[in-house]
Scaffold this active site. Structure first.
Site, mmCIF file in Angstrom:
data_model
loop_
_atom_site.group_PDB
_atom_site.id
_atom_site.type_symbol
_atom_site.label_atom_id
_atom_site.label_comp_id
_atom_site.label_asym_id
_atom_site.label_seq_id
_atom_site.Cartn_x
_atom_site.Cartn_y
_atom_site.Cartn_z
ATOM 1 N N GLU A 89 -43.369 13.927 -22.694
ATOM 2 C CA GLU A 89 -43.790 12.522 -22.664
ATOM 3 C C GLU A 89 -43.207 11.756 -23.850
ATOM 4 O OE1 GLU A 89 -47.986 9.981 -22.347
ATOM 5 O OE2 GLU A 89 -48.008 12.103 -22.910
ATOM 6 N N LYS A 123 -46.616 5.550 -14.926
ATOM 7 C CA LYS A 123 -47.945 6.166 -14.923
ATOM 8 C C LYS A 123 -48.993 5.209 -14.356
ATOM 9 C CE LYS A 123 -51.129 8.621 -18.019
ATOM 10 N NZ LYS A 123 -51.412 9.020 -19.420
ATOM 11 N N CYS A 169 -49.342 13.301 -18.338
ATOM 12 C CA CYS A 169 -50.482 13.582 -19.207
ATOM 13 C C CYS A 169 -51.797 13.635 -18.438
ATOM 14 C CB CYS A 169 -50.524 12.561 -20.338
ATOM 15 S SG CYS A 169 -51.740 12.933 -21.629
#
Length: 508
Positions: free
Chosen positions: A272, A334, A386
């Site tokens: 990330e 995301k 995540c």
């Protein structure tokens, strides 16, 4: 009702037992993985709350939640204190408020359970697992959701693992919670000398547990015959310099150096925000990566994205992942953002109050729904960034269009705590639910290859700068859980709640 000694005990005894029962569920999860404590914890909760009047049940549920979250999400304190530039007293207060707030869901669930079950032991026992799963589901979406510490996650290494691709993590939790009710039911029925009924309860419960290993032998998806070569780079970049412009070049040099011997791998994974600048500024580094890659190789990396949003009618930032390479395509933004870490609720009020509300890169916007998978040659990669890997139905739905799962994270926020271990375990459960390999890349651990049965085949220890290499397989076909999601389990929960009532099951 069975002769329950707690019926005559002071309420503080019940409260203490519920705190212990809630905390013991943390031990079922990583890094301890004592899955067998799950049904014992549930049985202790049922044993404690069965004699309680409805007016005491909200507090009982809240204390159970405090025990669970107060022990299971201690890593939040590290994020607030060490990386949020917040004093210890304020960090403790914020942590306590978070735990107390999430525990309210369990308080309301227990109160609801008391209202439904009234004074019928049978109704209470049947309703308990249904209400527990309902509470889990509600906190998975309420206020963006906190789908953490699901009891079923422990069984990625337990005997109920085979249920994951069939019923998902909520289905496993339902079985574990139902087993807790069954243990109390056996105690109750033996006291009432109803041995036949006790035998039926024991047989049904045992059948569910025995079915798990049998189901786990089924190969729900088809793996490709030829493997793909894979490498993941774990840079172990200190969180304190992650967004410091003075260290930008050093971070890129680290990842380019780690990749030096692996440019010809089929798939290469950086974690990330491994490129800690937006794509509109990162053109030269992206071009350099593309020029280094071998024919047919794809590098997947996290990178912040700055673009115009039609939905917001303004330019906005996204936490994103992109595929780079001659035969690569795709960018994913995301969708499940972390409150305060990636966006600040009530931003106009909270910004500037304390350091925790001004974390670097805490102004991301949510990406659009139904994004296409990333493409690495003929392989379609379903991305999860995540926190997103914690959402079972979200991952299962997205995975329908992909052959392999890929997740990137920066667990440096959690330090040397139980958080990264729990995070890895959830990623393993998503692989098991979908029957697909999971490629996991992190900044400082745990970077891992997870096979379609949820087992780690390769990993890099935490807090090491290293490269992980291995072989991975794309998959085709869908597991039952990918087809249905959690809806069959939730439908069963709804049926139990609607039909298990006074007119269906009398008091005795």
């Amino acid at each position: 009702m069975a002769n329950n000694p707690l019926a005559r005990s002071p309420l503080w005894v019940s409260g203490l037992l519920l705190l212990v029962a809630g905390a013991s569920q943390t031990l079922t999860l990583s890094p301890w993985e004592w899955w067998w404590l799950g049904p014992i914890s549930m049985a202790l909760i049922v044993f404690t709350i069965m004699p309680l009047a409805t007016r005491h049940l909200f507090l009982a549920g809240w204390l159970t939640g405090v025990g669970l979250y107060g022990s299971g999400v201690t890593w939040i304190y590290i994020s607030i204190s060490e990386h949020g530039n917040t004093s210890t007293p304020i960090a403790v207060i914020l942590m306590a408020l978070f735990v107390a707030g999430v525990a309210i869901v369990h308080g309301l669930a227990f109160w609801f359970w008391g209202k439904l079950g009234k004074d019928s032991p049978a109704r209470r026992l049947i309703l308990f697992p249904a209400v527990w799963v309902l509470a889990d589901w509600v906190r998975g979406w309420l206020l963006t959701g906190f789908p953490w510490l699901y009891l079923g996650t422990a069984h990625v290494d337990g005997p109920l693992a085979g249920w994951a691709p069939v019923a998902g993590v909520h289905g496993i939790t339902l079985i574990v919670a139902g087993s807790g009710s069954a243990l109390y039911a056996l105690y109750w029925l033996f006291q009432a000398r109803r041995r036949t009924s006790a035998g039926v309860v024991a047989a049904l419960t045992l059948a569910l547990w025995l079915a798990g290993p049998a189901l786990n032998r089924i190969q729900w998806t088809d793996l490709a015959e030829e493997p793909l070569s894979f490498a993941a780079m774990q840079g172990n970049i200190p969180q304190q310099i992650k967004w410091d412009p003075d260290f930008l070049r050093d971070q890129l040099v680290v990842y380019l150096g780690l990749t030096e011997d692996d440019w010809n791998r089929d798939i290469i994974l950086w974690p990330e925000t491994a490129i800690p600048i937006t794509q509109d500024q990162a053109g030269p580094i992206i071009e350099h990566i593309a020029s280094e890659l071998g024919a047919g190789s794809t590098l997947v990396t996290g990178i912040p994205w700055y673009t115009f949003s039609d939905r917001r009618e303004d330019y906005t930032f996204h936490n994103s992942i992109m595929a780079i390479g001659e035969d690569a395509e795709g960018v994913y933004h995301k969708q499940k953002l972390v409150p305060f870490g990636e966006y600040v609720p009530l931003e106009n009020w909270l910004r500037g109050l304390i350091g925790f509300f001004d974390l670097p890169m805490s102004s991301f916007s949510r990406g659009p729904a139904y994004q296409a998978p990333l493409e690495a040659g003929d392989t379609k990669l379903t991305p999860a960034i995540c926190y997103e890997v914690a959402y079972p139905d979200f991952v299962a739905f997205s995975a329908r269009r992909g052959n392999m799962l890929v997740t990137i994270s920066n667990d440096g926020w959690f330090g040397d705590s139980i958080g990264p271990h729990q995070h890895l375990q959830m990623a393993r459960m998503r692989a098991l639910e979908t029957g697909r390999y999971m490629l996991r890349g992190t900044n400082n651990g745990v970077t891992a290859i997870i096979d379609e049965k949820g087992q780690v085949t390769e990993r890099i220890p935490q807090f090491e700068r290293a490269v992980m290499r291995g072989e991975v397989y794309s998959a085709s076909g869908l597991t039952p859980f990918m087809n249905t999601g959690s809806w069959p389990v939730l439908t069963l929960v709804a049926i139990l709640i609607v039909f298990v009532r006074v007119r269906v099951i009398p008091r005795n």
